[in-house]
Design an enzyme around this catalytic site. Structure first.
Site, PDB file in Angstrom:
ATOM      1  N   ARG A   1       0.847  -1.220   0.000  1.00  0.00           N
ATOM      2  CA  ARG A   1       0.000   0.000   0.000  1.00  0.00           C
ATOM      3  C   ARG A   1       0.872   1.256   0.000  1.00  0.00           C
ATOM      4  O   ARG A   1       0.578   2.221  -0.684  1.00  0.00           O
ATOM      5  CB  ARG A   1      -0.916   0.018   1.235  1.00  0.00           C
ATOM      6  CG  ARG A   1      -1.735  -1.232   1.445  1.00  0.00           C
ATOM      7  CD  ARG A   1      -3.007  -1.284   0.627  1.00  0.00           C
ATOM      8  NE  ARG A   1      -3.763  -2.464   0.962  1.00  0.00           N
ATOM      9  CZ  ARG A   1      -3.774  -3.601   0.226  1.00  0.00           C
ATOM     10  NH1 ARG A   1      -3.112  -3.676  -0.894  1.00  0.00           N
ATOM     11  NH2 ARG A   1      -4.496  -4.638   0.622  1.00  0.00           N
TER      12      ARG A   1
ATOM     13  N   GLU B   1     -13.789 -14.941   9.630  1.00  0.00           N
ATOM     14  CA  GLU B   1     -13.708 -14.375   8.274  1.00  0.00           C
ATOM     15  C   GLU B   1     -13.339 -15.442   7.234  1.00  0.00           C
ATOM     16  O   GLU B   1     -12.160 -15.696   6.995  1.00  0.00           O
ATOM     17  CB  GLU B   1     -12.677 -13.233   8.229  1.00  0.00           C
ATOM     18  CG  GLU B   1     -12.570 -12.607   6.836  1.00  0.00           C
ATOM     19  CD  GLU B   1     -11.570 -11.460   6.735  1.00  0.00           C
ATOM     20  OE1 GLU B   1     -10.897 -11.154   7.739  1.00  0.00           O
ATOM     21  OE2 GLU B   1     -11.466 -10.867   5.661  1.00  0.00           O
TER      22      GLU B   1
ATOM     23  N   LYS C   1     -17.549 -12.235   9.252  1.00  0.00           N
ATOM     24  CA  LYS C   1     -17.017 -11.265   8.280  1.00  0.00           C
ATOM     25  C   LYS C   1     -16.910 -11.961   6.922  1.00  0.00           C
ATOM     26  O   LYS C   1     -15.874 -12.551   6.597  1.00  0.00           O
ATOM     27  CB  LYS C   1     -15.660 -10.744   8.755  1.00  0.00           C
ATOM     28  CG  LYS C   1     -14.971  -9.815   7.762  1.00  0.00           C
ATOM     29  CD  LYS C   1     -13.847  -9.020   8.398  1.00  0.00           C
ATOM     30  CE  LYS C   1     -13.067  -8.239   7.365  1.00  0.00           C
ATOM     31  NZ  LYS C   1     -12.152  -7.261   7.947  1.00  0.00           N
TER      32      LYS C   1
ATOM     33  N   SER D   1     -14.218  -5.626   2.203  1.00  0.00           N
ATOM     34  CA  SER D   1     -14.437  -4.961   0.901  1.00  0.00           C
ATOM     35  C   SER D   1     -13.784  -5.745  -0.234  1.00  0.00           C
ATOM     36  O   SER D   1     -14.263  -5.683  -1.379  1.00  0.00           O
ATOM     37  CB  SER D   1     -13.968  -3.503   0.927  1.00  0.00           C
ATOM     38  OG  SER D   1     -12.591  -3.371   1.187  1.00  0.00           O
ATOM     39  N   GLY D   2     -12.696  -6.451   0.040  1.00  0.00           N
ATOM     40  CA  GLY D   2     -12.182  -7.457  -0.883  1.00  0.00           C
ATOM     41  C   GLY D   2     -11.696  -7.011  -2.249  1.00  0.00           C
ATOM     42  O   GLY D   2     -11.572  -7.840  -3.138  1.00  0.00           O
ATOM     43  N   GLY D   3     -11.482  -5.700  -2.427  1.00  0.00           N
ATOM     44  CA  GLY D   3     -11.023  -5.233  -3.736  1.00  0.00           C
ATOM     45  C   GLY D   3     -12.104  -4.475  -4.504  1.00  0.00           C
ATOM     46  O   GLY D   3     -11.874  -4.013  -5.615  1.00  0.00           O
TER      47      GLY D   3
ATOM     48  N   ARG E   1      -9.295  -1.810   2.630  1.00  0.00           N
ATOM     49  CA  ARG E   1      -9.018  -0.950   1.477  1.00  0.00           C
ATOM     50  C   ARG E   1     -10.084   0.109   1.232  1.00  0.00           C
ATOM     51  O   ARG E   1      -9.773   1.254   0.918  1.00  0.00           O
ATOM     52  CB  ARG E   1      -8.833  -1.812   0.222  1.00  0.00           C
ATOM     53  CG  ARG E   1      -7.481  -2.490   0.179  1.00  0.00           C
ATOM     54  CD  ARG E   1      -7.457  -3.625  -0.792  1.00  0.00           C
ATOM     55  NE  ARG E   1      -8.132  -4.811  -0.268  1.00  0.00           N
ATOM     56  CZ  ARG E   1      -8.232  -5.961  -0.928  1.00  0.00           C
ATOM     57  NH1 ARG E   1      -7.719  -6.078  -2.130  1.00  0.00           N
ATOM     58  NH2 ARG E   1      -8.835  -6.997  -0.383  1.00  0.00           N
TER      59      ARG E   1
HETATM   60  P1  13P Z   1     -10.476  -5.397   2.731  1.00  0.00           P
HETATM   61  O1  13P Z   1     -11.729  -4.613   3.125  1.00  0.00           O
HETATM   62  O2  13P Z   1      -9.418  -4.563   2.115  1.00  0.00           O
HETATM   63  O3  13P Z   1     -10.826  -6.651   1.989  1.00  0.00           O
HETATM   64  O4  13P Z   1      -9.813  -5.849   4.094  1.00  0.00           O
HETATM   65  C1  13P Z   1     -10.585  -6.351   5.084  1.00  0.00           C
HETATM   66  C2  13P Z   1      -9.840  -7.383   5.796  1.00  0.00           C
HETATM   67  O5  13P Z   1      -9.691  -7.326   6.983  1.00  0.00           O
HETATM   68  C3  13P Z   1      -9.312  -8.506   5.023  1.00  0.00           C
HETATM   69  O6  13P Z   1      -8.874  -9.509   5.865  1.00  0.00           O
END
Ligand code: 13P
Length: 343
Positions: free
Chosen positions: A33, A179, A221, A263-265, A294
């Site tokens: 990042r 998650e 999550k 959010s995953g991208g 992100r």
């Molecule tokens: P993102 O929202 O960037 O996917 O990150 C969340 C997260 O904690 C991933 O493990």
């Protein structure tokens, strides 16, 4: 285990209008990042950046319920010597900690991964609790590749590890964020994401029951149901919202206090629009909120760009995204609010 207390923390993590800041990037990920904004990743620059976020008092006190930290950060102090954990607590948010130790290749399953870190987790959780952590996170990664992957082997092994982790957390009086992330890499369509996520969630809840995890004392999550990034067939906001809610209603027991999406991208605005559309559907048995990395941090990273004179701009950018997502947790976000941003 005091389940009443665990449930109280879990409910606070998904309090109306609030969501979670995932600031738990490993040193490798935060370097990526920082590379993108031309900032050298050092212990000090990582501290300065995260201190900037945690001192964004409006965002932290009004829109953020908790912060997921990386091991380095939970032990760090701000420039003035105050532990970063204290700054989070003083803003009224709850400190949390990522406890998985990343992924390794899963034997006999080419290209698939298993999340590791269960050994010595019980001792580590005690230290994190003493430092102030009241919730934790463990991320399993499931990749959709060919028709044959993910294998049931990968889904089972990862669900089992998530459940073992969750049980250890609850014994340590720490709320587990469970998650299981189905990645959005690839060219699969939204219905394949639906099917795979359904298998993953069903197996995860089966394993959670086997390990006797109390559902009232955890947060899920998940990924949203979306097409792969390279899919020729993209989906509307409404389709994503409807399919995600339908899937979750089929797989997630009502005893779970809340679901906080990754959010995953997705782009910042997509992640907000999807959450908003789901909350507009309404009549849900659990609270739906965000636990974005992100989608909350891309804007402040860019505005800050490693310069002390940009701290206020970085904080404004972060506050704006936190506020937009807060509105989305109530189904009250509107696209034109994005244009009025950060004056
Ligand atoms: P993102 O929202 O960037 O996917 O990150 C969340 C997260 O904690 C991933 O493990």
């Amino acid at each position: 285990m005091n389940l009443t207390e665990l449930n109280k923390v879990a409910m606070a993590m998904v309090a109306p209008g609030k969501g979670i800041l995932a600031a738990d990037e490993s040193s490798g990920t935060i370097k990526k990042r920082f590379d993108a904004i031309n900032v050298e990743s050092t212990e000090e620059s990582r501290r300065d950046y995260r201190e900037m976020l945690f001192r964004s008092s409006e965002a932290m006190s009004q829109h953020i319920s908790g912060v997921i930290l990386y091991d380095e950060t939970i032990w760090q102090t701000a420039k003035d010597g105050t532990p970063l954990v204290k700054i989070i607590e003083q803003a009224g948010a709850i400190p949390g900690i990522k406890v998985d130790e990343g992924t390794q290749a899963l034997p006999n399953c080419p290209g698939e991964l298993i999340t590791v870190g269960l050994d010595k987790l019980a001792e580590r959780l005690k230290k994190y609790y003493d430092r102030g952590a009241r919730f934790a996170k463990w991320r399993a990664v499931i990749n959709i590749d060919t028709d044959n992957t993910p294998t049931m082997t990968a889904i089972h092994a990862n669900a089992h590890a998530l459940a073992r982790y969750a049980a250890l957390c609850q014994v340590a009086q720490i709320v587990p964020i469970v998650e299981p992330e189905v990645l959005m890499d690839g060219d699969h369509d939204i219905d394949r994401c639906y099917d795979v996520t359904q298998r993953v969630l069903n197996k995860t809840f089966q394993e959670l029951r086997i390990q006797r995890v109390a559902l009232e004392g955890m947060i899920l999550k998940p990924n949203m149901v979306v097409p792969g990034k390279k899919s020729a067939k993209q989906a509307s906001v409404q389709e994503v919202a409807e399919k995600t809610v339908r899937l979750l209603k089929n797989c997630v027991p009502a005893a779970v206090p809340g679901i906080a999406f990754l959010s995953g991208g997705q782009s910042d605005e997509e992640a907000t629009a999807h959450l908003d559309a789901m909350n507009r559907i309404g009549d849900l048995p659990w609270r739906l909120t965000f636990s974005y990395g992100r989608a909350l941090q891309a804007a402040p990273q860019k505005a800050w760009s490693g310069k002390a004179e940009n701290v206020a701009a970085g904080q404004r950018a972060f506050t704006h995204r936190a506020q937009m997502n807060s509105l989305a947790t109530r189904g009250e976000w509107k696209a034109d609010l994005e244009k009025k941003k950060a004056a």
